[in-house]
Design a protein around this motif. Structure first.
Motif, PDB file in Angstrom:
ATOM      1  N   VAL A  33       0.864  -1.186   0.000  1.00  0.00           N
ATOM      2  CA  VAL A  33       0.000   0.000   0.000  1.00  0.00           C
ATOM      3  C   VAL A  33       0.898   1.232   0.000  1.00  0.00           C
ATOM      4  CG1 VAL A  33      -1.739   1.311   1.272  1.00  0.00           C
ATOM      5  CG2 VAL A  33      -1.889  -1.187   1.164  1.00  0.00           C
ATOM      6  N   VAL A  34       0.682   2.081  -0.996  1.00  0.00           N
ATOM      7  CA  VAL A  34       1.457   3.303  -1.176  1.00  0.00           C
ATOM      8  C   VAL A  34       0.631   4.476  -0.643  1.00  0.00           C
ATOM      9  CG1 VAL A  34       2.585   4.814  -2.861  1.00  0.00           C
ATOM     10  CG2 VAL A  34       2.554   2.323  -3.226  1.00  0.00           C
ATOM     11  N   THR A  35       1.254   5.303   0.205  1.00  0.00           N
ATOM     12  CA  THR A  35       0.588   6.477   0.762  1.00  0.00           C
ATOM     13  C   THR A  35       1.242   7.736   0.215  1.00  0.00           C
ATOM     14  OG1 THR A  35       0.087   5.270   2.791  1.00  0.00           O
ATOM     15  CG2 THR A  35      -0.057   7.670   2.897  1.00  0.00           C
ATOM     16  N   LEU A  36       0.424   8.624  -0.335  1.00  0.00           N
ATOM     17  CA  LEU A  36       0.907   9.897  -0.868  1.00  0.00           C
ATOM     18  C   LEU A  36       0.864  10.965   0.216  1.00  0.00           C
ATOM     19  CD1 LEU A  36      -1.092   9.834  -4.229  1.00  0.00           C
ATOM     20  CD2 LEU A  36       1.292   9.149  -3.860  1.00  0.00           C
ATOM     21  N   THR A  37       1.686  12.006   0.068  1.00  0.00           N
ATOM     22  CA  THR A  37       1.711  13.080   1.064  1.00  0.00           C
ATOM     23  C   THR A  37       0.511  14.009   0.947  1.00  0.00           C
ATOM     24  OG1 THR A  37       3.054  14.462  -0.364  1.00  0.00           O
ATOM     25  CG2 THR A  37       4.219  13.110   1.255  1.00  0.00           C
ATOM     26  N   GLY A  38      -0.157  13.986  -0.181  1.00  0.00           N
ATOM     27  CA  GLY A  38      -1.328  14.835  -0.375  1.00  0.00           C
ATOM     28  C   GLY A  38      -2.238  14.256  -1.436  1.00  0.00           C
ATOM     29  N   VAL A  39      -3.385  14.866  -1.609  1.00  0.00           N
ATOM     30  CA  VAL A  39      -4.351  14.424  -2.606  1.00  0.00           C
ATOM     31  C   VAL A  39      -3.927  14.948  -3.975  1.00  0.00           C
ATOM     32  CG1 VAL A  39      -6.767  14.513  -3.317  1.00  0.00           C
ATOM     33  CG2 VAL A  39      -6.195  14.421  -0.890  1.00  0.00           C
ATOM     34  N   PRO A  40      -3.787  14.071  -4.977  1.00  0.00           N
ATOM     35  CA  PRO A  40      -3.409  14.532  -6.322  1.00  0.00           C
ATOM     36  C   PRO A  40      -4.475  15.470  -6.891  1.00  0.00           C
ATOM     37  CG  PRO A  40      -3.317  12.129  -6.169  1.00  0.00           C
ATOM     38  CD  PRO A  40      -3.951  12.623  -4.916  1.00  0.00           C
ATOM     39  N   SER A  41      -4.047  16.414  -7.731  1.00  0.00           N
ATOM     40  CA  SER A  41      -5.000  17.334  -8.343  1.00  0.00           C
ATOM     41  C   SER A  41      -5.953  16.613  -9.285  1.00  0.00           C
ATOM     42  CB  SER A  41      -4.269  18.459  -9.084  1.00  0.00           C
ATOM     43  OG  SER A  41      -3.423  17.923 -10.076  1.00  0.00           O
ATOM     44  N   THR A  42      -5.491  15.532  -9.893  1.00  0.00           N
ATOM     45  CA  THR A  42      -6.335  14.661 -10.699  1.00  0.00           C
ATOM     46  C   THR A  42      -6.371  13.311 -10.001  1.00  0.00           C
ATOM     47  OG1 THR A  42      -5.640  15.788 -12.716  1.00  0.00           O
ATOM     48  CG2 THR A  42      -6.657  13.615 -12.973  1.00  0.00           C
ATOM     49  N   PRO A  43      -7.547  12.827  -9.616  1.00  0.00           N
ATOM     50  CA  PRO A  43      -7.609  11.557  -8.877  1.00  0.00           C
ATOM     51  C   PRO A  43      -7.005  10.397  -9.661  1.00  0.00           C
ATOM     52  CG  PRO A  43      -9.734  12.679  -8.848  1.00  0.00           C
ATOM     53  CD  PRO A  43      -8.863  13.414  -9.821  1.00  0.00           C
ATOM     54  N   LEU A  44      -6.348   9.500  -8.939  1.00  0.00           N
ATOM     55  CA  LEU A  44      -5.843   8.275  -9.549  1.00  0.00           C
ATOM     56  C   LEU A  44      -7.027   7.377  -9.880  1.00  0.00           C
ATOM     57  CD1 LEU A  44      -2.849   7.549  -7.153  1.00  0.00           C
ATOM     58  CD2 LEU A  44      -2.802   8.732  -9.344  1.00  0.00           C
ATOM     59  N   ILE A  45      -6.844   6.486 -10.857  1.00  0.00           N
ATOM     60  CA  ILE A  45      -7.922   5.613 -11.300  1.00  0.00           C
ATOM     61  C   ILE A  45      -7.464   4.159 -11.206  1.00  0.00           C
ATOM     62  CG2 ILE A  45      -9.408   4.989 -13.242  1.00  0.00           C
ATOM     63  CD1 ILE A  45      -9.038   7.894 -14.241  1.00  0.00           C
ATOM     64  N   LEU A  70      -7.383   2.945  -3.061  1.00  0.00           N
ATOM     65  CA  LEU A  70      -8.041   2.621  -1.802  1.00  0.00           C
ATOM     66  C   LEU A  70      -8.714   3.849  -1.194  1.00  0.00           C
ATOM     67  CD1 LEU A  70      -5.152   0.428  -0.383  1.00  0.00           C
ATOM     68  CD2 LEU A  70      -7.194  -0.349  -1.610  1.00  0.00           C
ATOM     69  N   THR A  71      -8.024   4.973  -1.210  1.00  0.00           N
ATOM     70  CA  THR A  71      -8.539   6.255  -0.725  1.00  0.00           C
ATOM     71  C   THR A  71      -7.950   7.324  -1.642  1.00  0.00           C
ATOM     72  OG1 THR A  71      -6.703   6.862   0.750  1.00  0.00           O
ATOM     73  CG2 THR A  71      -8.404   5.378   1.678  1.00  0.00           C
ATOM     74  N   PRO A  72      -8.313   8.587  -1.483  1.00  0.00           N
ATOM     75  CA  PRO A  72      -7.707   9.625  -2.332  1.00  0.00           C
ATOM     76  C   PRO A  72      -6.180   9.724  -2.204  1.00  0.00           C
ATOM     77  CG  PRO A  72      -9.708  10.468  -1.341  1.00  0.00           C
ATOM     78  CD  PRO A  72      -9.430   9.129  -0.688  1.00  0.00           C
ATOM     79  N   THR A  73      -5.618   9.241  -1.094  1.00  0.00           N
ATOM     80  CA  THR A  73      -4.166   9.340  -0.909  1.00  0.00           C
ATOM     81  C   THR A  73      -3.469   7.987  -0.773  1.00  0.00           C
ATOM     82  OG1 THR A  73      -4.435   9.591   1.476  1.00  0.00           O
ATOM     83  CG2 THR A  73      -4.282  11.624   0.166  1.00  0.00           C
ATOM     84  N   THR A  74      -4.177   6.882  -0.980  1.00  0.00           N
ATOM     85  CA  THR A  74      -3.534   5.566  -0.909  1.00  0.00           C
ATOM     86  C   THR A  74      -3.978   4.690  -2.074  1.00  0.00           C
ATOM     87  OG1 THR A  74      -5.240   4.606   0.511  1.00  0.00           O
ATOM     88  CG2 THR A  74      -3.315   5.555   1.613  1.00  0.00           C
ATOM     89  N   PHE A  75      -3.052   3.840  -2.500  1.00  0.00           N
ATOM     90  CA  PHE A  75      -3.375   2.849  -3.521  1.00  0.00           C
ATOM     91  C   PHE A  75      -2.486   1.637  -3.294  1.00  0.00           C
ATOM     92  CE2 PHE A  75      -0.184   5.702  -5.321  1.00  0.00           C
ATOM     93  CZ  PHE A  75       0.762   4.849  -5.858  1.00  0.00           C
ATOM     94  N   SER A  76      -2.913   0.491  -3.802  1.00  0.00           N
ATOM     95  CA  SER A  76      -2.100  -0.712  -3.654  1.00  0.00           C
ATOM     96  C   SER A  76      -1.518  -1.083  -5.001  1.00  0.00           C
ATOM     97  CB  SER A  76      -2.918  -1.867  -3.085  1.00  0.00           C
ATOM     98  OG  SER A  76      -3.937  -2.263  -3.984  1.00  0.00           O
TER      99      SER A  76
END
Length: 80
Positions: A33-45, A70-76
């Motif tokens: 699970v990768v966690t970003l420091t902030g919400v991307p300006s364009t959501p990941l898909i 998974l969430t606006p700031t996490t993805f697997s």
């Protein structure tokens, strides 16, 4: 990049805000699970490929991955 110059994939990614996302953590699990420091300006898909580059510690995650958001700031990613 000139305004409107979307003739290359890199320019299109930059225009969409899909480059330069900062990762704050990657779990040591399967899938990772990768966690970003902030919400991307364009959501990941989910289901689309994204590239991880410049990882420290878990350098094996560098590369292109099909993500599951998974969430606006996490993805697997399917990394074991």
């Amino acid at each position: 990049m000139a305004v409107g110059d979307l003739t290359t994939l890199e320019n299109a990614k930059a225009w969409l805000g899909l480059t330069g996302l900062v990762v704050s953590a990657i779990s040591n699990a399967s899938p990772a699970v990768v966690t970003l420091t902030g919400v991307p300006s364009t959501p990941l898909i989910s289901g689309l490929p994204y590239t991880v580059a410049g990882a420290t510690g878990m350098t094996g995650v560098d590369g292109e991955w099909i993500v599951t958001v998974l969430t606006p700031t996490t993805f697997s990613i399917p990394f074991d």
